[in-house]
Write an enzyme that holds these catalytic residues in place. Structure first.
Site, short mmCIF file in Angstrom:
data_model
loop_
_atom_site.label_atom_id
_atom_site.label_comp_id
_atom_site.label_asym_id
_atom_site.label_seq_id
_atom_site.Cartn_x
_atom_site.Cartn_y
_atom_site.Cartn_z
N HIS A 1 15.43 -24.93 50.66
CA HIS A 1 15.89 -23.59 51.01
C HIS A 1 16.60 -23.67 52.36
CE1 HIS A 1 13.16 -21.29 48.18
NE2 HIS A 1 12.51 -22.45 48.25
N HIS B 1 14.08 -28.96 45.66
CA HIS B 1 15.13 -28.15 46.29
C HIS B 1 14.78 -27.86 47.73
CE1 HIS B 1 12.17 -25.42 44.45
NE2 HIS B 1 12.40 -24.62 45.46
N GLY C 1 3.37 -23.50 47.60
CA GLY C 1 3.98 -22.32 46.97
C GLY C 1 5.20 -22.65 46.14
N GLN C 2 5.30 -23.89 45.67
CA GLN C 2 6.46 -24.26 44.86
C GLN C 2 6.40 -23.57 43.51
OE1 GLN C 2 6.87 -28.49 44.15
NE2 GLN C 2 8.92 -28.29 43.31
N ASN D 1 9.24 -26.41 49.56
CA ASN D 1 7.87 -26.19 49.12
C ASN D 1 7.46 -27.28 48.14
OD1 ASN D 1 7.77 -23.71 50.56
ND2 ASN D 1 8.88 -22.72 48.89
N ASP E 1 20.21 -18.11 46.47
CA ASP E 1 18.93 -17.76 45.86
C ASP E 1 19.03 -16.36 45.23
OD1 ASP E 1 15.75 -18.83 46.39
OD2 ASP E 1 16.03 -16.77 45.69
N ILE E 2 18.42 -16.21 44.07
CA ILE E 2 18.49 -14.94 43.33
C ILE E 2 17.73 -13.83 44.05
CG2 ILE E 2 16.45 -15.14 41.84
CD1 ILE E 2 18.34 -14.49 39.46
P1 5GP Z 1 10.09 -22.36 45.41
O1 5GP Z 1 9.95 -23.20 44.16
O2 5GP Z 1 10.47 -23.19 46.61
O3 5GP Z 1 8.90 -21.53 45.70
O4 5GP Z 1 11.27 -21.32 45.24
C1 5GP Z 1 12.08 -21.19 44.11
C2 5GP Z 1 13.21 -20.27 44.48
O5 5GP Z 1 14.09 -20.19 43.37
C3 5GP Z 1 12.79 -18.82 44.78
O6 5GP Z 1 13.23 -18.49 46.10
C4 5GP Z 1 13.48 -17.99 43.71
O7 5GP Z 1 13.97 -16.75 44.20
C5 5GP Z 1 14.62 -18.90 43.26
N1 5GP Z 1 15.02 -18.72 41.88
C6 5GP Z 1 14.21 -18.65 40.79
N2 5GP Z 1 14.93 -18.52 39.66
C7 5GP Z 1 16.23 -18.50 40.05
C8 5GP Z 1 17.46 -18.38 39.32
O8 5GP Z 1 17.49 -18.27 38.09
N3 5GP Z 1 18.60 -18.40 40.05
C9 5GP Z 1 18.60 -18.53 41.41
N4 5GP Z 1 19.78 -18.55 42.03
N5 5GP Z 1 17.45 -18.64 42.13
C10 5GP Z 1 16.29 -18.63 41.45
#
Ligand code: 5GP
Length: 126
Positions: free
Chosen positions: A106, A104, A97-98, A91, A33-34
């Site tokens: 985590h 995906h 909170g998606q 999520n 994750d970034i």
């Molecule tokens: P969610 O959709 O479950 O809330 O989380 C999306 C996740 O994707 C976040 O934890 C965010 O830090 C990660 N994320 C968003 N953009 C990028 C990206 O370009 N590269 C990577 N490696 N992670 C990302």
């Protein structure tokens, strides 16, 4: 919600955006994750156009569902997380909170996380 083929994870899957890859097979891609919320924070995504867990569970072929979840287990094992344990979070939708609308999981590890049901781990967790 319709799947957006230009979402960020779709672009990572196509190799248009770089990622720090930790695992890949026919079913899934895993990468760091970034914005990590734990010493190990890896995302595992299926190789298919599914918006969320609801979409994936209802519409993905059996082989992909199986292969994806096997990949999640392989990633945790490959990262050495099995003995100490880890957390899996997915999520779904606004209340979940998606932020990225490609299904995906985590995978968090490398430290103890508070037992707070319904919350993502935070960097301040002890
Ligand atoms: P969610 O959709 O479950 O809330 O989380 C999306 C996740 O994707 C976040 O934890 C965010 O830090 C990660 N994320 C968003 N953009 C990028 C990206 O370009 N590269 C990577 N490696 N992670 C990302």
């Amino acid at each position: 919600m319709a799947y957006d083929p230009d979402n960020i994870f779709a672009r990572i899957l196509r190799g248009e955006i770089p990622c720090k890859r930790v695992f890949e097979d026919d079913f899934a891609l895993a990468f760091h994750d970034i914005n990590p919320l734990a010493p190990v924070h890896v995302l595992v995504i299926p190789k298919g156009p599914y918006v969320s867990n609801a979409d994936f569970a209802a519409n993905a072929p059996d082989g992909l569902v199986l292969g994806f979840w096997r990949a999640v287990g392989k990633v945790a094992n490959q990262l050495g997380l099995d003995p100490e344990g880890y957390r899996i979070v997915s999520n779904h939708g606004p209340n979940g909170g998606q932020l990225v609308f490609h299904f995906h999981v985590h995978l968090f590890g490398g430290r103890t996380m508070g037992h707070r049901m319904g919350n993502m781990p935070r960097s301040t967790d002890t």
